[in-house]
Design an enzyme around this catalytic site. Structure first.
Site, PDB file in Angstrom:
ATOM      1  N   LYS A   1       2.318  -3.565   7.105  1.00 35.68           N
ATOM      2  CA  LYS A   1       2.517  -3.734   5.655  1.00 35.68           C
ATOM      3  C   LYS A   1       3.959  -3.386   5.272  1.00 35.68           C
ATOM      4  O   LYS A   1       4.569  -4.071   4.451  1.00 35.68           O
ATOM      5  CB  LYS A   1       1.542  -2.843   4.877  1.00 35.68           C
ATOM      6  CG  LYS A   1       0.073  -3.150   5.068  1.00 35.68           C
ATOM      7  CD  LYS A   1      -0.338  -4.515   4.567  1.00 35.68           C
ATOM      8  CE  LYS A   1      -0.342  -4.627   3.058  1.00 35.68           C
ATOM      9  NZ  LYS A   1      -0.841  -5.946   2.595  1.00 35.68           N
TER      10      LYS A   1
ATOM     11  N   TYR B   1      -1.549  -0.678  11.056  1.00 33.38           N
ATOM     12  CA  TYR B   1      -1.785  -1.289   9.740  1.00 33.38           C
ATOM     13  C   TYR B   1      -0.605  -1.035   8.800  1.00 33.38           C
ATOM     14  O   TYR B   1      -0.005  -1.968   8.261  1.00 33.38           O
ATOM     15  CB  TYR B   1      -3.081  -0.745   9.126  1.00 33.38           C
ATOM     16  CG  TYR B   1      -3.204  -1.012   7.633  1.00 33.38           C
ATOM     17  CD1 TYR B   1      -3.410  -2.306   7.163  1.00 33.38           C
ATOM     18  CD2 TYR B   1      -3.091   0.033   6.691  1.00 33.38           C
ATOM     19  CE1 TYR B   1      -3.508  -2.562   5.788  1.00 33.38           C
ATOM     20  CE2 TYR B   1      -3.187  -0.221   5.327  1.00 33.38           C
ATOM     21  CZ  TYR B   1      -3.391  -1.517   4.880  1.00 33.38           C
ATOM     22  OH  TYR B   1      -3.471  -1.768   3.519  1.00 33.38           O
TER      23      TYR B   1
ATOM     24  N   THR C   1       0.826  -1.219   0.000  1.00 34.99           N
ATOM     25  CA  THR C   1       0.000   0.000   0.000  1.00 34.99           C
ATOM     26  C   THR C   1       0.859   1.268   0.000  1.00 34.99           C
ATOM     27  O   THR C   1       1.996   1.250   0.498  1.00 34.99           O
ATOM     28  CB  THR C   1      -0.902  -0.007   1.260  1.00 34.99           C
ATOM     29  OG1 THR C   1      -1.433   1.301   1.471  1.00 34.99           O
ATOM     30  CG2 THR C   1      -0.146  -0.382   2.527  1.00 34.99           C
ATOM     31  N   ASP C   2       0.285   2.359  -0.484  1.00 33.40           N
ATOM     32  CA  ASP C   2       0.983   3.656  -0.434  1.00 33.40           C
ATOM     33  C   ASP C   2       1.173   4.133   1.006  1.00 33.40           C
ATOM     34  O   ASP C   2       1.997   5.005   1.272  1.00 33.40           O
ATOM     35  CB  ASP C   2       0.232   4.715  -1.258  1.00 33.40           C
ATOM     36  CG  ASP C   2      -1.197   4.978  -0.803  1.00 33.40           C
ATOM     37  OD1 ASP C   2      -1.692   4.251   0.084  1.00 33.40           O
ATOM     38  OD2 ASP C   2      -1.823   5.924  -1.331  1.00 33.40           O
ATOM     39  N   GLU C   3       0.411   3.549   1.935  1.00 38.82           N
ATOM     40  CA  GLU C   3       0.484   4.021   3.327  1.00 38.82           C
ATOM     41  C   GLU C   3       1.832   3.730   3.974  1.00 38.82           C
ATOM     42  O   GLU C   3       2.166   4.290   5.009  1.00 38.82           O
ATOM     43  CB  GLU C   3      -0.665   3.431   4.161  1.00 38.82           C
ATOM     44  CG  GLU C   3      -2.013   3.849   3.617  1.00 38.82           C
ATOM     45  CD  GLU C   3      -3.174   3.509   4.530  1.00 38.82           C
ATOM     46  OE1 GLU C   3      -2.982   3.468   5.752  1.00 38.82           O
ATOM     47  OE2 GLU C   3      -4.280   3.294   3.998  1.00 38.82           O
TER      48      GLU C   3
HETATM   49  N1  LIG Z   1      -8.482  -1.378  -0.326  1.00 37.81           N
HETATM   50  C1  LIG Z   1      -7.529  -0.516  -0.621  1.00 37.81           C
HETATM   51  O1  LIG Z   1      -7.811   0.650  -0.918  1.00 37.81           O
HETATM   52  C2  LIG Z   1      -6.084  -0.927  -0.612  1.00 37.81           C
HETATM   53  C3  LIG Z   1      -5.121  -0.002  -1.047  1.00 37.81           C
HETATM   54  C4  LIG Z   1      -3.790  -0.395  -1.084  1.00 37.81           C
HETATM   55  C5  LIG Z   1      -3.440  -1.673  -0.714  1.00 37.81           C
HETATM   56  N2  LIG Z   1      -4.386  -2.560  -0.271  1.00 37.81           N
HETATM   57  C6  LIG Z   1      -3.958  -3.917   0.085  1.00 37.81           C
HETATM   58  O2  LIG Z   1      -4.607  -4.799  -0.811  1.00 37.81           O
HETATM   59  C7  LIG Z   1      -4.865  -6.045  -0.168  1.00 37.81           C
HETATM   60  C8  LIG Z   1      -6.334  -6.379  -0.303  1.00 37.81           C
HETATM   61  O3  LIG Z   1      -7.093  -5.316   0.273  1.00 37.81           O
HETATM   62  P1  LIG Z   1      -8.673  -5.355   0.305  1.00 37.81           P
HETATM   63  O4  LIG Z   1      -9.139  -3.966   0.379  1.00 37.81           O
HETATM   64  O5  LIG Z   1      -9.168  -6.248  -0.758  1.00 37.81           O
HETATM   65  O6  LIG Z   1      -8.887  -6.034   1.707  1.00 37.81           O
HETATM   66  P2  LIG Z   1     -10.113  -6.891   2.248  1.00 37.81           P
HETATM   67  O7  LIG Z   1     -10.101  -6.685   3.703  1.00 37.81           O
HETATM   68  O8  LIG Z   1     -11.354  -6.584   1.479  1.00 37.81           O
HETATM   69  O9  LIG Z   1      -9.692  -8.400   1.896  1.00 37.81           O
HETATM   70  C9  LIG Z   1      -8.713  -9.095   2.612  1.00 37.81           C
HETATM   71  C10 LIG Z   1      -8.984 -10.581   2.437  1.00 37.81           C
HETATM   72  O10 LIG Z   1      -7.986 -11.305   3.167  1.00 37.81           O
HETATM   73  C11 LIG Z   1      -8.615 -12.360   3.871  1.00 37.81           C
HETATM   74  N3  LIG Z   1      -7.779 -12.681   5.047  1.00 37.81           N
HETATM   75  C12 LIG Z   1      -7.527 -11.895   6.131  1.00 37.81           C
HETATM   76  N4  LIG Z   1      -6.717 -12.534   6.985  1.00 37.81           N
HETATM   77  C13 LIG Z   1      -6.443 -13.750   6.428  1.00 37.81           C
HETATM   78  C14 LIG Z   1      -5.657 -14.846   6.821  1.00 37.81           C
HETATM   79  N5  LIG Z   1      -4.966 -14.822   7.964  1.00 37.81           N
HETATM   80  N6  LIG Z   1      -5.578 -15.919   5.996  1.00 37.81           N
HETATM   81  C15 LIG Z   1      -6.291 -15.957   4.835  1.00 37.81           C
HETATM   82  N7  LIG Z   1      -7.061 -14.947   4.407  1.00 37.81           N
HETATM   83  C16 LIG Z   1      -7.135 -13.854   5.195  1.00 37.81           C
HETATM   84  C17 LIG Z   1      -9.983 -11.810   4.263  1.00 37.81           C
HETATM   85  O11 LIG Z   1     -10.896 -12.862   4.549  1.00 37.81           O
HETATM   86  C18 LIG Z   1     -10.339 -11.037   2.998  1.00 37.81           C
HETATM   87  O12 LIG Z   1     -10.973 -11.865   2.062  1.00 37.81           O
HETATM   88  C19 LIG Z   1      -4.401  -5.875   1.275  1.00 37.81           C
HETATM   89  O13 LIG Z   1      -3.135  -6.449   1.393  1.00 37.81           O
HETATM   90  C20 LIG Z   1      -4.322  -4.374   1.479  1.00 37.81           C
HETATM   91  O14 LIG Z   1      -3.324  -4.064   2.417  1.00 37.81           O
HETATM   92  C21 LIG Z   1      -5.701  -2.216  -0.213  1.00 37.81           C
END
Ligand SMILES: NC(=O)c1ccc[n+]([C@@H]2O[C@H](COP(=O)([O-])OP(=O)(O)OC[C@H]3O[C@@H](n4cnc5c(N)ncnc54)[C@H](O)[C@@H]3O)[C@@H](O)[C@H]2O)c1
Length: 344
Positions: free
Chosen positions: A157, A153, A126-128
């Site tokens: 990451k 968080y 993530t950009d964070e």
């Molecule tokens: N949503 C955003 O805007 C954003 C931006 C930048 C990066 N990200 C990164 O992208 C990735 C996905 O984000 P998202 O928004 O889809 O998140 P989300 O919370 O919607 O999905 C995360 C998924 O991971 C699964 N999960 C959590 N813990 C687990 C474990 N221990 N074992 C197996 N599965 C597990 C959850 O059940 C869920 O399906 C993350 O790594 C997040 O850090 C998200």
């Protein structure tokens, strides 16, 4: 046909990624997900009959489970790790959950990679991890900018990024990382700003905004992110990090006002609440590397896709109710609230 494992594929970005790949490419996908809170079986129901797709319920924190899984499955080319605890607010209340999945879970996957069970690993970051900028700053974070995360968080990451890069250097493993800005689009769990705002507005409920609402986020349509992720997975240079942004910085307040305008709702629904501790002011990414090296181009414009997203939530209220019912009842209410009560 290449066999790949997607971890966390029942969540927001992971399920959009699987949908895109099944519709556009020839991969056989195994999705490992714990179905935790934001990961919903509703997000992946449509794939269940696709012969190139399989779901395995599992936890990346459980090394023995992962080892048995990879010993059983043969010829897995790569793993793309979306699995994470992803909500900053929850990380402030329960940081341990974030350290366990976002750091130890990634460490487990790297250990499986080190044992030779698959060849290529893409860690979704993530950009964070770069920390924040002043509101009036013109700076943009590059891939080699220092990591200065501010929340449990983002620090979890950033830790996973550093461990992944150290595994590339130390063991010469094929690892790539993407760092994207804030995503929006269908299937996002309704605790995040855009779906939360839409749902509250539809019910004429108060919409909470932290602090003065001037915090800036760079909003990226999820399908542009999944196209970029696939590009990095297929073409990214070993050991490289790629920023994926949208050059689309908007304050939270302006964003909420835009959604209210689309829904023809009154701005009086907005209510300012006490700011989140250590709330990052602004993120901004320099995405020139992925454009230059991998010829990536975002194809979606912000306002039309925001309107499309609002329409999607209006038309899919049943999805919202089902995933809240499924997850909130099973996890959020039983686990999260009980633990909150314990704390108080
Ligand atoms: N949503 C955003 O805007 C954003 C931006 C930048 C990066 N990200 C990164 O992208 C990735 C996905 O984000 P998202 O928004 O889809 O998140 P989300 O919370 O919607 O999905 C995360 C998924 O991971 C699964 N999960 C959590 N813990 C687990 C474990 N221990 N074992 C197996 N599965 C597990 C959850 O059940 C869920 O399906 C993350 O790594 C997040 O850090 C998200």
């Amino acid at each position: 046909m290449k066999k790949i494992v997607v971890t966390g594929g029942a969540g927001f970005i992971g399920s959009n990624f699987i949908r895109y790949v099944l519709n556009n490419r020839e991969y056989s996908i195994i999705n490992i997900d714990q179905l935790l809170l934001s990961g919903s079986s509703e997000n992946i129901r449509e794939f269940s009959k696709n012969r190139n797709y399989r779901f395995v319920k599992g936890d990346i924190r459980d090394f023995d489970f992962l080892l048995k899984f990879f010993q059983r499955e043969k010829k897995i080319f790569g793993v793309i790790n979306f699995a994470a605890q992803s909500h900053v607010d929850r990380s402030i209340i329960f940081p341990k959950d974030f350290m366990d999945t976002n750091i130890l879970g990634v460490f487990n996957l790297l250990e499986i990679l080190r044992r030779g069970f698959f060849k290529r690993f893409l860690q979704i970051s993530t950009d964070e991890v770069y920390g924040d900028l002043k509101i009036d700053s013109k700076e943009k974070f590059k891939e080699d900018s220092p990591l200065k995360p501010n929340s449990p968080y983002s620090s979890s990451k950033a830790s996973a990024d550093l461990i992944s890069l150290s595994y590339h250097k130390t063991y010469d493993l094929d690892i790539v990382i993407t760092r994207s800005s804030n995503n929006f689009g269908p299937y996002q769990f309704p605790e995040k700003l855009i779906p939360l705002t839409i749902l509250k507005a539809l019910k004429n409920e108060k919409i909470p905004i932290y602090g003065d609402g001037k915090n800036v986020r760079d909003w990226l349509y999820v399908e542009d992110n999944v196209r970029a992720i696939l590009n990095v997975f297929e073409n990214g240079k070993r050991g490289s990090v790629y920023n994926i942004g949208a050059d689309n910085g908007i304050s939270n307040l302006d964003l909420v006002k835009m959604i209210l305008k689309i829904l023809k709702k009154d701005e009086c629904l907005i209510t300012f609440v006490k700011d989140r501790p250590s709330h990052d002011r602004k993120y901004s990414l320099d995405s020139s590397k992925i454009k230059r090296e991998l010829k990536h181009k975002n194809i979606f414009k912000f306002y039309p896709t925001l309107k499309k997203t609002v329409e999607w939530y209006k038309e899919n209220i049943k999805w919202v109710e089902k995933c809240i019912d499924e997850d909130f009842k099973k996890y959020y209410i039983k686990n999260y609230k009980e633990r909150l009560d314990e704390k108080n």
